[in-house]
Design an enzyme around this catalytic site. Structure first.
Site, PDB file in Angstrom:
ATOM      1  N   ARG A   1       0.855  -1.199   0.000  1.00 42.71           N
ATOM      2  CA  ARG A   1       0.000   0.000   0.000  1.00 42.71           C
ATOM      3  C   ARG A   1       0.882   1.237   0.000  1.00 42.71           C
ATOM      4  NH1 ARG A   1      -2.990  -4.075   2.409  1.00 42.71           N
ATOM      5  NH2 ARG A   1      -4.749  -4.564   1.037  1.00 42.71           N
TER       6      ARG A   1
ATOM      7  N   ASP B   1       0.417  -6.878  -3.337  1.00 46.31           N
ATOM      8  CA  ASP B   1      -1.014  -6.646  -3.088  1.00 46.31           C
ATOM      9  C   ASP B   1      -1.608  -5.916  -4.291  1.00 46.31           C
ATOM     10  OD1 ASP B   1      -3.587  -6.272  -1.669  1.00 46.31           O
ATOM     11  OD2 ASP B   1      -2.407  -6.801   0.091  1.00 46.31           O
TER      12      ASP B   1
ATOM     13  N   HIS C   1      -6.170 -10.414  -3.888  1.00 43.66           N
ATOM     14  CA  HIS C   1      -5.239  -9.274  -3.763  1.00 43.66           C
ATOM     15  C   HIS C   1      -4.193  -9.312  -4.881  1.00 43.66           C
ATOM     16  CE1 HIS C   1      -6.815  -7.532  -0.079  1.00 43.66           C
ATOM     17  NE2 HIS C   1      -6.898  -8.730   0.462  1.00 43.66           N
TER      18      HIS C   1
ATOM     19  N   GLU D   1      -9.353 -12.942   1.846  1.00 40.15           N
ATOM     20  CA  GLU D   1     -10.211 -12.000   1.117  1.00 40.15           C
ATOM     21  C   GLU D   1     -10.187 -12.214  -0.403  1.00 40.15           C
ATOM     22  OE1 GLU D   1     -10.206  -8.167   4.005  1.00 40.15           O
ATOM     23  OE2 GLU D   1      -8.454  -8.317   2.713  1.00 40.15           O
TER      24      GLU D   1
ATOM     25  N   PHE E   1      -2.068  -3.113  14.415  1.00 36.59           N
ATOM     26  CA  PHE E   1      -1.465  -1.845  14.819  1.00 36.59           C
ATOM     27  C   PHE E   1      -1.789  -0.719  13.830  1.00 36.59           C
ATOM     28  CE2 PHE E   1       2.189  -3.508  17.786  1.00 36.59           C
ATOM     29  CZ  PHE E   1       1.236  -4.069  18.616  1.00 36.59           C
ATOM     30  N   ASP E   2      -2.613  -1.024  12.805  1.00 40.36           N
ATOM     31  CA  ASP E   2      -3.109   0.083  11.966  1.00 40.36           C
ATOM     32  C   ASP E   2      -4.330   0.731  12.634  1.00 40.36           C
ATOM     33  OD1 ASP E   2      -4.567  -2.269  11.490  1.00 40.36           O
ATOM     34  OD2 ASP E   2      -4.967  -1.794   9.387  1.00 40.36           O
TER      35      ASP E   2
ATOM     36  N   GLU F   1      -2.403   1.358   4.407  1.00 40.34           N
ATOM     37  CA  GLU F   1      -3.248   2.239   3.586  1.00 40.34           C
ATOM     38  C   GLU F   1      -3.082   3.696   4.019  1.00 40.34           C
ATOM     39  OE1 GLU F   1      -4.244  -0.638   4.876  1.00 40.34           O
ATOM     40  OE2 GLU F   1      -5.706  -1.649   3.592  1.00 40.34           O
TER      41      GLU F   1
HETATM   42  C1  ACM Z   1      -6.013  -9.261   6.390  1.00 43.75           C
HETATM   43  O1  ACM Z   1      -6.053  -8.350   7.240  1.00 43.75           O
HETATM   44  N1  ACM Z   1      -6.682  -9.157   5.257  1.00 43.75           N
HETATM   45  C2  ACM Z   1      -5.244 -10.478   6.611  1.00 43.75           C
END
Ligand code: ACM
Length: 770
Positions: free
Chosen positions: A170, A199, A270, A349, A441-442, A491
């Protein structure tokens, strides 16, 4: 700042009068303080028990210079009568103790650091380096003597996997900072760096056979501005990648610090950046990347594009022979660069829309007798696992790899809570715990972040309270929990300073969770070391969050349902001043403040720390409320009362205590207004952030009753007012004592949307009755 200095002076004063336990992070397993200090003076030297340990001596020497401003030579062991300060580095292989363990003894000018292995020796040196105050402000090597306490330590880690992750897809970080990040890990005795290299927004590792991966996939034409879905696009061409030579340099640097680097190559989802470089990897190579009309975008919207926004995207790897050959080639090059026994293959995802639409995929599902697209995902992962196993390596995947059947030798990273980890360990698979509520931690660490974060709220205390062995896991399966890891998705983290801010001081809390014996973990004790930790971070010029010092406010119900109580807490033992509305007077807080006014602004401050709250009083405020379904454990707010506490969520998702979250479930609340009265309007406040799988309800129904048994439907509202903070309102006048509000959850998230296939989150903030 002044406040912190006062505390430091206090700590320093205490230190000089008694033999204080030094500020060590993580706390060692066994520590005995001996009376008195020793001075490391200019006659000090370092010796090694074996020539093979010279590199440890060199690293210690360079750290003593950079941290403490002293030059200590490395010499053979001195003989003779003159006693000088002696730092002896040794390994005692004749121990069957934990190979990462060590002992450190400081007595009578002798500093003995003995590792059970080289890793143990390295950790012993890290502990030793924490004993004196860093003097990074001194440029000259004239800082002798370095005064340190006399003590004995015997120490080894609780968990064998102690990880930190960093997403460089990101936002890219230069090699120089990656090395600094590794230094942080080493200082706090982490042993694994999980490097998230690919990603949707960028492919960051050079692959010689497929140069377009970095030439094309390494760059995007712009990035959305602000929090998803964004207020615009910065139109700045952005990217970067690591050459194979740089990767080798990082891996070597980490290995010297006993850190295993695990590369993550994401599949099958991703994958937008890889597909932009090689469209044949997609089920539909000729289709343009799907970009919503409303997505702020820079440059062409035609053809395959590297993503410029966040979330989850439909265009994933096609399970074709072309793709498997490609991924095997990629993995071949990756395995040559990373000596780790693990390769992380992602697996999270992965929307199934493309596979559902693809005739090839449907034929594959039939011919392989797979159940459905989840079966196909499992087939994909298992096939890659077989290849990677055949090369002598193991795979790690996010917990979605459990869906459709787990690959036989896979290690699972449990991120969507603890459930995936519990299931995998029960099936006798190794597990690394990294559940969002504690290990992301984000997330914000303050309720008043001054820059954009992904939201949520994971303060230091929460990280410190984390127990990697889930309470629900059977005892005999605990051995499958290898350890834990914090993840840093970037991000909203663009530069090294913000990376530091997001990981500090939470990384120090995690370090203790992973290293120290469970029975030694004590929040009060950790809290008492925090001023020392912060002082050291200041000296090392590391950017960190000071949220720990912020005042914390809680809104509580009163016993008789009239009004609210505003409770303040401070980690600093000094008076809190309170001011109400525009009153001239300010008073010292002595206990929860009763609030009954219609709108009310209260503010408190303690030196630099201020806090204010606006209360929106209405007929429901502070009244008795009952929920048909409990809120989810991750978002319990302050219980059902959260919905009638008069606090409206002005800070969106950064204050998770101010709303309730329901995963896949409806919200049904009944409020008792205590007496029958005219009601002209009922409003439900809802939060929406689809990128985080938080969706608006499909409908909101409002009911009224005089007796609490017979409810009349007033209205069902489908379309709300507002954006992201949504208001559902009915204005049917009625006489009522009881009000019921039913918000229907979307249920399973529909195809094509972020989080497709998972339960939708319904976030409800407040109910107003007027
Ligand atoms: C994740 O946070 N998509 C592993």
């Amino acid at each position: 700042m002044k406040r912190i200095i006062t505390l430091f002076l206090l700590a320093f004063t205490l230190n000089s009068y008694s033999q204080q336990v030094p500020v060590l992070i993580p706390m060692p397993s066994e520590l005995t303080m001996h009376s008195g200090n020793i001075d490391i003076t200019s006659d000090a030297y370092i010796s090694v028990s074996h020539p093979g340990l010279a590199k440890h001596a060199a690293l210690l020497q360079s750290n003593l210079l950079s941290m403490h401003g002293i030059i200590v030579p490395v010499e053979p062991e001195r003989t003779g009568n003159k006693i000088s300060t002696w730092i002896r580095l040794a390994i005692d292989k004749n121990t069957d103790k934990n190979p990462e363990g060590y002992s450190l003894t400081i007595r009578d000018k002798r500093i003995m650091i003995t590792g059970n292995s080289e890793a143990g020796l390295f950790y012993g040196i890290q502990t030793f380096l924490q004993l004196g105050d860093p003097r990074s402000d001194r440029m000259e090597p004239v800082a002798f003597p370095l005064t340190i306490p006399q003590l004995s330590i015997t120490d080894s880690p609780r968990f064998k996997y102690r990880g930190m992750h960093l997403d460089v897809a990101r936002h890219f970080q230069p090699v120089s900072f990656i090395k600094k990040y590794i230094d942080f890990l080493a200082a706090y005795k982490f042993n694994t760096f999980h490097w998230h290299l690919t990603d949707d927004q960028g492919w960051r590792i050079e692959i010689k056979k497929y140069p377009r991966l970095t030439q094309v996939g390494g760059y995007r034409n712009g990035t959305i501005i602000g929090r998803y879905p964004g207020t615009g696009n910065d139109s700045i061409y952005y990217g970067g990648f690591y050459t194979q030579e740089e990767i080798k340099e990082v891996v070597k640097y980490a290995a010297e610090r006993f850190i295993d680097v695990i590369p993550e190559i994401e599949m099958p989802g991703h994958a937008s950046a890889a597909i932009a470089a090689y469209p044949q990897l997609s089920c539909f190579p000729l289709e343009s990347t799907k970009i919503l009309e409303s997505t702020p975008w820079a440059g062409s919207r035609k053809g395959k594009q590297v993503q410029q926004t966040w979330g989850v995207f439909e265009d994933v790897f096609a399970p074709t022979e072309y793709t498997f050959n490609f991924l095997e080639d990629v993995v071949d090059e990756v395995m040559l660069l990373f000596p780790s026994k693990y390769i992380h293959i992602g697996g999270d995802e992965c929307p199934k829309e493309s596979w559902k639409r693809s005739a090839f995929c449907q034929q594959l599902i039939r011919s392989k007798k797979l159940k459905d697209e989840h079966g196909l995902q499992s087939y994909f992962i298992q096939r890659m696992e077989k290849y990677i196993n055949s090369k002598g390596k193991k795979i790690i995947g996010w917990d979605e790899i459990l869906e459709g059947g787990l690959a036989p030798n896979a290690t699972v990273m449990s991120w969507r809570g603890e459930e995936g980890g519990i299931k995998a360990a029960t099936e006798k698979h190794d597990v690394i715990m990294t559940p969002g509520n504690w290990m992301y931690f984000d997330h914000s660490q303050s309720t008043n972040e001054d820059s954009v974060t992904i939201g949520n709220y994971t303060p230091l205390e929460e990280v410190y309270s984390y127990e990697p062995i889930p309470a629900k896991l059977a005892n005999e399966k605990a051995k499958y929990i290898l350890g834990a890891q914090a993840n840093l998705w970037t991000e909203y983290i663009k530069n090294p300073a913000k990376v530091e801010y997001m990981i500090f001081p939470r990384i120090t809390a995690l370090s203790e969770v992973l290293w120290s014996p469970k029975e030694k973990r004590n929040w009060k004790d950790f809290e008492s070391r925090l001023p020392g930790i912060f002082k050291r971070l200041d000296q090392q010029k590391i950017n960190y969050s000071k949220a720990f010092y912020e005042l914390k406010a809680t809104v509580l119900p009163t016993e008789n349902f009239t009004g609210l109580l505003w409770k303040l807490e401070s980690t600093v033992n000094e008076p809190i001043l309170v001011k109400v509305n525009n009153a001239d007077s300010v008073w010292v807080y002595t206990g929860p403040q009763l609030i009954t006014d219609k709108t009310f602004v209260a503010a408190a401050n303690f030196k630099g720390t201020t806090l204010s709250q606006k209360f929106h009083f209405n007929k429901a405020t502070g009244k008795k409320i009952v929920l048909a379904n409990e809120a989810s454990k991750g978002f319990p707010g302050d219980g059902p009362f959260t919905l009638v506490n008069g606090v409206q969520n002005e800070k969106a998702l950064t204050r998770s205590r101010e709303f309730l979250g329901f995963a896949g479930k409806d919200m049904e609340a009944t409020i008792d207004l205590e007496q029958v009265q005219p009601v002209n309007s009922i409003i439900l406040h809802v939060l929406e952030q689809t990128g985080s799988w938080i969706y608006r309800p499909t409908s909101v129904s409002f009911y009224a009753s005089e007796n609490g048994t017979d409810f009349t439907l007033l209205e069902t509202v489908i379309v709300p007012k507002g954006k992201r903070h949504l208001l559902y309102e009915t204005k049917k006048p009625v006489k009522a004592r009881f009000i019921k509000v039913l918000a229907k959850n979307m249920g399973s998230i529909g195809s094509g949307k972020p989080g497709a296939g998972n339960p939708a989150w319904l976030f409800v903030d407040e109910i107003e009755v007027k």
